[in-house]
Design a protein around this motif. Structure first.
Motif, PDB file in Angstrom:
ATOM      1  N   THR A 120       0.838  -1.264   0.063  1.00  0.00           N
ATOM      2  CA  THR A 120      -0.033  -0.015  -0.026  1.00  0.00           C
ATOM      3  C   THR A 120       0.766   1.361   0.119  1.00  0.00           C
ATOM      4  O   THR A 120       2.157   0.915   0.125  1.00  0.00           O
ATOM      5  CB  THR A 120      -0.828   0.095   1.164  1.00  0.00           C
ATOM      6  OG1 THR A 120      -1.720   1.009   0.978  1.00  0.00           O
ATOM      7  CG2 THR A 120      -0.244   0.236   2.336  1.00  0.00           C
TER       8      THR A 120
ATOM      9  N   ARG B 105      -5.466   2.634   5.631  1.00  0.00           N
ATOM     10  CA  ARG B 105      -4.302   1.804   5.326  1.00  0.00           C
ATOM     11  C   ARG B 105      -3.814   1.118   6.506  1.00  0.00           C
ATOM     12  O   ARG B 105      -3.688  -0.062   6.556  1.00  0.00           O
ATOM     13  CB  ARG B 105      -3.238   2.544   4.494  1.00  0.00           C
ATOM     14  CG  ARG B 105      -3.488   3.072   2.806  1.00  0.00           C
ATOM     15  CD  ARG B 105      -2.387   4.015   2.580  1.00  0.00           C
ATOM     16  NE  ARG B 105      -3.029   4.926   2.934  1.00  0.00           N
ATOM     17  CZ  ARG B 105      -2.158   6.386   2.934  1.00  0.00           C
ATOM     18  NH1 ARG B 105      -1.058   6.085   2.617  1.00  0.00           N
ATOM     19  NH2 ARG B 105      -2.832   7.579   3.095  1.00  0.00           N
TER      20      ARG B 105
ATOM     21  N   ASP C 242      -6.087  -0.416  -1.123  1.00  0.00           N
ATOM     22  CA  ASP C 242      -6.074   1.330  -1.063  1.00  0.00           C
ATOM     23  C   ASP C 242      -5.462   2.052  -1.931  1.00  0.00           C
ATOM     24  O   ASP C 242      -4.750   3.293  -1.509  1.00  0.00           O
ATOM     25  CB  ASP C 242      -5.872   1.785   0.509  1.00  0.00           C
ATOM     26  CG  ASP C 242      -6.551   2.949   0.840  1.00  0.00           C
ATOM     27  OD1 ASP C 242      -7.677   2.994   0.661  1.00  0.00           O
ATOM     28  OD2 ASP C 242      -6.141   3.884   1.360  1.00  0.00           O
TER      29      ASP C 242
ATOM     30  N   SER D 150      -9.417  -2.152  -2.779  1.00  0.00           N
ATOM     31  CA  SER D 150      -9.652  -0.487  -2.644  1.00  0.00           C
ATOM     32  C   SER D 150     -11.277  -0.317  -2.398  1.00  0.00           C
ATOM     33  O   SER D 150     -11.929  -1.238  -2.060  1.00  0.00           O
ATOM     34  CB  SER D 150      -8.976   0.076  -3.689  1.00  0.00           C
ATOM     35  OG  SER D 150      -8.722   1.330  -3.404  1.00  0.00           O
TER      36      SER D 150
END
Length: 306
Positions: A177, A185, A219, A226
């Motif tokens: 990420t 996150r 993310d 996501s």
């Protein structure tokens, strides 16, 4: 259509009680037909009971009636909230035009106050029309825009169906990420480590284009996990791996609010301040992740006991 009528009167000298009753009537969403005569849709008639009791306890008179609405009484017009929504829309427009990174903290405070006020108006909007939808849509867009100030490569939500997955197929994986992780996150990485992959490895990317092909990204745009529909990444992982326990859903509400806005859970601002403090002092993402895990562990333990 049936309606509820409150007819009341108070001693003229009782200014304090008058003001309290007026505030209660305003909060109930009652319409004023004339001085001392108020109207509510029958479905919300119970809101008159505590007001009537308050008036009587102060040596006033109060009577609640139920009746058919006169045919010449246009309820939608009487209960219209258009002027109030228009005022909120103007405030939202002013905030939208003020957006700068330096003002993010103050803008967050203001948009959150507006959210509470608008939600309170929605609660007493008994005949909603397109004006309510327009204001709520503008509010959601502005919340998201302000939350993303000074955050790079924030993902855009896609419209898709979330497929339920088996965590057995996601063990000993490389997860990737964006660096300098914020709430979604950090919480997603905690969820992965605690409930999905028993032996994960995490890497923090300078940009999403640095993501290795073998890694499971999360993310960021085009990542494996996501934002989907109105859900943030933490919620998408929650639903993808069928982890919808009451405790995790409460954490999801906090993450959603702090990442994109919405309804404010009681614990959200405290969690925000703690993680902001850690993030401002720690430049090593692995260390930030390790410390933030204790926060989510504590939240999960507390919510699991409730």
């Amino acid at each position: 259509m049936k309606v509820s009528l409150l007819i009341s009167s108070l001693p003229t000298q009782n200014t304090t009680t008058r003001m309290r009753v007026w505030r209660s009537l305003k909060a109930s969403g009652a319409a004023t037909l004339r001085d001392g005569v108020y109207l509510l849709p029958i479905a919300h008639a119970e809101k008159f009971d505590p007001i009537a009791n308050d008036v009587i306890s102060e040596h006033g008179a109060a009577y609640v009636f139920y009746a058919e609405s006169p045919v010449n009484l246009e309820l939608k017009s009487i209960f219209s909230r258009k002027e109030e929504y228009d005022a909120f829309y103007k405030q939202l427009t002013e905030l939208r035009d003020r957006q700068t990174k330096d003002e993010k903290k103050e803008l967050l405070k203001q948009i959150r106050r507006l959210r509470k006020s608008i939600n309170a108006l929605v609660e007493i909007d008994y005949y909603p029309d397109e004006t309510q939808a327009q204001v709520l849509n503008e509010l959601a867009l502005l919340e998201l825009s302000i939350a993303r100030l000074d955050e790079a490569n924030e993902p855009n939500a896609i419209q898709a169906h979330i497929q339920v997955l088996d965590k057995v197929d996601y063990q000993n994986q490389l997860w990737a990420t964006r660096k300098k992780p914020w709430i979604d996150r950090l919480a997603s990485a905690w969820l992965i480590k605690t409930f999905i992959d028993s032996t994960p490895t995490f890497i923090w990317l300078d940009t999403p284009t640095d993501c290795p092909k073998e890694a499971l990204g999360f993310d960021f745009d085009d990542a494996r996990f996501s934002h989907i529909n109105h859900w943030v990444t933490f919620e998408v992982l929650l639903y993808s791996f069928n982890l919808e326990t009451p405790a995790l859903k409460k954490i999801a509400e906090i993450v959603h609010y702090l990442d994109v806005g919405g309804i404010e859970p009681p614990e959200a601002i405290g969690i925000e301040k703690v993680i902001q403090g850690l993030r401002s002092q720690i430049n090593n993402d692995d260390q930030l992740f390790e410390l933030s895990n204790h926060i989510f562990d504590g939240l999960y333990a507390n919510f699991s006991r409730e």
